[in-house]
Design a protein around this motif. Structure first.
Motif, PDB file in Angstrom:
ATOM      1  N   CYS A   3       0.826  -1.210   0.000  1.00  0.00           N
ATOM      2  CA  CYS A   3       0.000   0.000   0.000  1.00  0.00           C
ATOM      3  C   CYS A   3       0.858   1.257   0.000  1.00  0.00           C
ATOM      4  CB  CYS A   3      -0.903   0.016   1.230  1.00  0.00           C
ATOM      5  SG  CYS A   3      -1.856  -1.487   1.474  1.00  0.00           S
ATOM      6  N   THR A  43      -6.118   1.592   3.521  1.00  0.00           N
ATOM      7  CA  THR A  43      -6.490   0.516   2.584  1.00  0.00           C
ATOM      8  C   THR A  43      -7.363  -0.511   3.287  1.00  0.00           C
ATOM      9  OG1 THR A  43      -4.412   0.854   1.375  1.00  0.00           O
ATOM     10  CG2 THR A  43      -5.598  -1.200   0.963  1.00  0.00           C
ATOM     11  N   ASN A  75      -8.402   1.767  -3.205  1.00  0.00           N
ATOM     12  CA  ASN A  75      -7.590   0.568  -3.456  1.00  0.00           C
ATOM     13  C   ASN A  75      -8.093  -0.606  -2.628  1.00  0.00           C
ATOM     14  OD1 ASN A  75      -5.943   1.979  -5.211  1.00  0.00           O
ATOM     15  ND2 ASN A  75      -4.275   2.252  -3.754  1.00  0.00           N
ATOM     16  N   ARG A 105      -0.348  -1.748  -4.818  1.00  0.00           N
ATOM     17  CA  ARG A 105      -1.304  -0.639  -4.811  1.00  0.00           C
ATOM     18  C   ARG A 105      -0.662   0.522  -4.048  1.00  0.00           C
ATOM     19  NH1 ARG A 105      -2.866  -3.958  -7.749  1.00  0.00           N
ATOM     20  NH2 ARG A 105      -4.965  -4.859  -8.000  1.00  0.00           N
TER      21      ARG A 105
END
Length: 358
Positions: free
Chosen positions: A114, A248, A161, A135
C-alpha cells in the motif's frame, strides 16, 4: 479536507425471523441450552451475516496490507523501517507466522504493497501460493508529528484501493492483517483522537520498546495530535494520523461489509481500521468477528469502546502482539466449527434423544 471517494452504504442486518430460526436451531441441538458457550453466539452471528441457517464459509481470504510511516524516523518503534519490506518478502516466501498459519488453515494469502518504501519485483500468481498486489500510493507517509501523514487525495486513493482489492477476491470471509513499522503508533493516535481516550492509555511498547522508548513514543505522538488538532472527523483523522495500509484496510472493510462477508479482525491495528470504517458506516460492526485481545494496552480500550456490540469481545486471549493477521488465522477454526455445528449437529428430534428427564 475534501475527499473524492464514494463510501458504500452498509445495510442493517437485523432480521428478526432469521435470528429466531437460527436461535431455535442452535437451542434444539443435542446439548443442554448454552452448553457450547460462546461458540453458540458465534454461530448465530455468522448465520446472520451470511443470511443462512446452514452457513458455509467459502474461499477465505487473508489480506495483509503493508506500508511505511514517516513517524518511524522519530524512534517510535524498536525496529528500523527496513523491516517492513523485509517482512513482506518473508510473507511471500512463506516464512512468517501468518504465512505458516494461512497454509495450515487453507487461507488464501494476499499481501498488498500500500505504500512500502521499496519497490518489489512483480511475480506471477501461483495457485496456492501467496500473491503480491502493488497498490502503492506513495513510498511511505509523511511524519504526522509535523503535519498530515497523507493528503486527502492519497487517503481517498488508499480507500479506493482497499475496496477494489476486495471486490476482486473470491469467497465470503475476509481475515485482516497488516505490516508496517510504526503502525501501533497510528492505531494509538486514531484511538485517542476518535474515542477521546488519553494518549498515555492508548500507547504501549509496540514491537518491544523499553520504558524510555515508550516515553519517547508518547511524546512524539502527543506532537502528532497537536500538529493535527483540527482533524477530528473520521476521514480527516485517518488522513492526518493514519497510514496507507490502515486506510487501505478501511476501504477493504467497507467493501467486505457491503458484500456481507464475514470479517475476522486481528489485533490493535486492524481494529483501528474497523473503528474508522464503523464511524463512517456503523453497521460494519455487524459483520465483524474480533479474533483476539492484543497485549497492546490500547486494544482493550478500543474493544471496550465498541460495546454494546457483543462481537467486540474477542474469541481468544493469548497475549498476542505480533499482528500480521496471526491472531485472525488462529481464531479461524472456531468459525469453521461454529458453522459445522449449525449444519451437521443433530437435533433432539432427529437423533431421537429426550429433551428432559422423565
Amino acid at each position: 479536507m475534501t475527499f473524492n471517494c464514494t463510501i458504500p452504504v452498509i445495510s442493517d442486518l437485523h432480521d428478526t425471523a432469521l435470528t429466531a430460526r437460527l436461535q431455535h436451531r442452535i437451542d434444539h441441538k443435542t446439548k443442554p441450552l448454552g452448553a457450547l458457550g460462546r461458540l453458540e453466539p458465534l454461530a448465530l452471528r455468522i448465520g446472520q451475516i451470511l443470511g443462512s441457517e446452514s452457513p458455509q464459509l467459502e474461499h477465505p481470504q487473508m489480506l495483509v496490507c503493508a506500508a511505511d510511516h514517516g513517524l518511524a524516523a522519530r524512534g517510535v518503534s524498536a525496529y528500523p523501517s527496513d523491516v517492513t519490506w523485509q517482512m513482506v518478502e518473508n510473507f511471500l516466501a512463506g516464512g512468517a507466522a501468518v504465512s505458516v498459519l494461512a497454509r495450515q488453515h487453507g487461507l488464501a494469502l494476499t499481501v498488498v504493497d500500500c505504500g512500502v518504501a521499496r519497490d518489489f519485483a512483480l511475480r506471477p500468481a501461483v495457485p496456492g501460493q501467496p500473491q503480491l498486489l502493488v497498490r502503492k500510493v506513495a513510498p511511505g507517509t509523511h511524519d504526522a508529528s509535523t503535519g498530515p501523514a497523507m493528503t486527502a487525495a492519497q487517503c481517498a486513493q488508499a480507500l479506493a484501493n482497499g475496496m477494489d482489492v476486495v471486490r476482486n477476491l473470491p469467497g465470503n470471509a475476509l481475515l485482516l492483517g497488516e505490516m508496517g513499522i510504526g503502525n501501533t503508533s497510528v492505531a494509538s493516535l486514531l484511538l485517542s483522537r476518535l474515542c477521546g481516550i488519553p494518549l498515555d492509555e492508548c500507547t504501549g511498547a509496540g514491537t518491544g520498546l523499553d520504558a524510555a522508548g515508550v516515553a519517547r513514543k508518547r511524546a512524539v505522538l502527543a506532537q502528532a495530535l497537536q500538529a493535527n488538532e483540527g482533524a477530528v472527523e473520521p476521514l480527516d483523522a485517518l488522513a492526518a494520523l493514519g497510514g496507507f495500509e490502515v486506510a487501505t484496510l478501511v476501504g477493504a472493510v467497507l467493501q467486505a461489509a457491503s458484500e456481507r462477508r464475514v470479517i475476522v479482525v486481528d489485533g490493535f491495528i486492524t481494529s483501528a481500521a474497523v473503528l474508522v470504517a464503523a464511524r463512517l458506516q456503523p453497521h460494519v460492526l455487524q459483520r465483524c468477528v474480533f479474533a483476539h485481545g492484543s497485549a497492546e494496552p490500547g486494544h482493550a480500550h478500543l474493544l471496550a469502546h465498541l460495546v454494546p456490540h457483543p462481537q467486540a469481545r474477542p474469541l481468544l486471549d493469548m497475549g498476542l502482539r505480533l499482528g500480521e493477521g496471526s491472531g485472525a488465522a488462529l481464531a479461524w477454526p472456531l468459525l469453521q466449527s461454529a458453522c459445522c455445528i449449525l449444519r451437521e449437529m443433530a437435533s433432539f428430534e432427529a437423533a431421537g434423544v429426550a429433551t428432559q428427564a422423565a
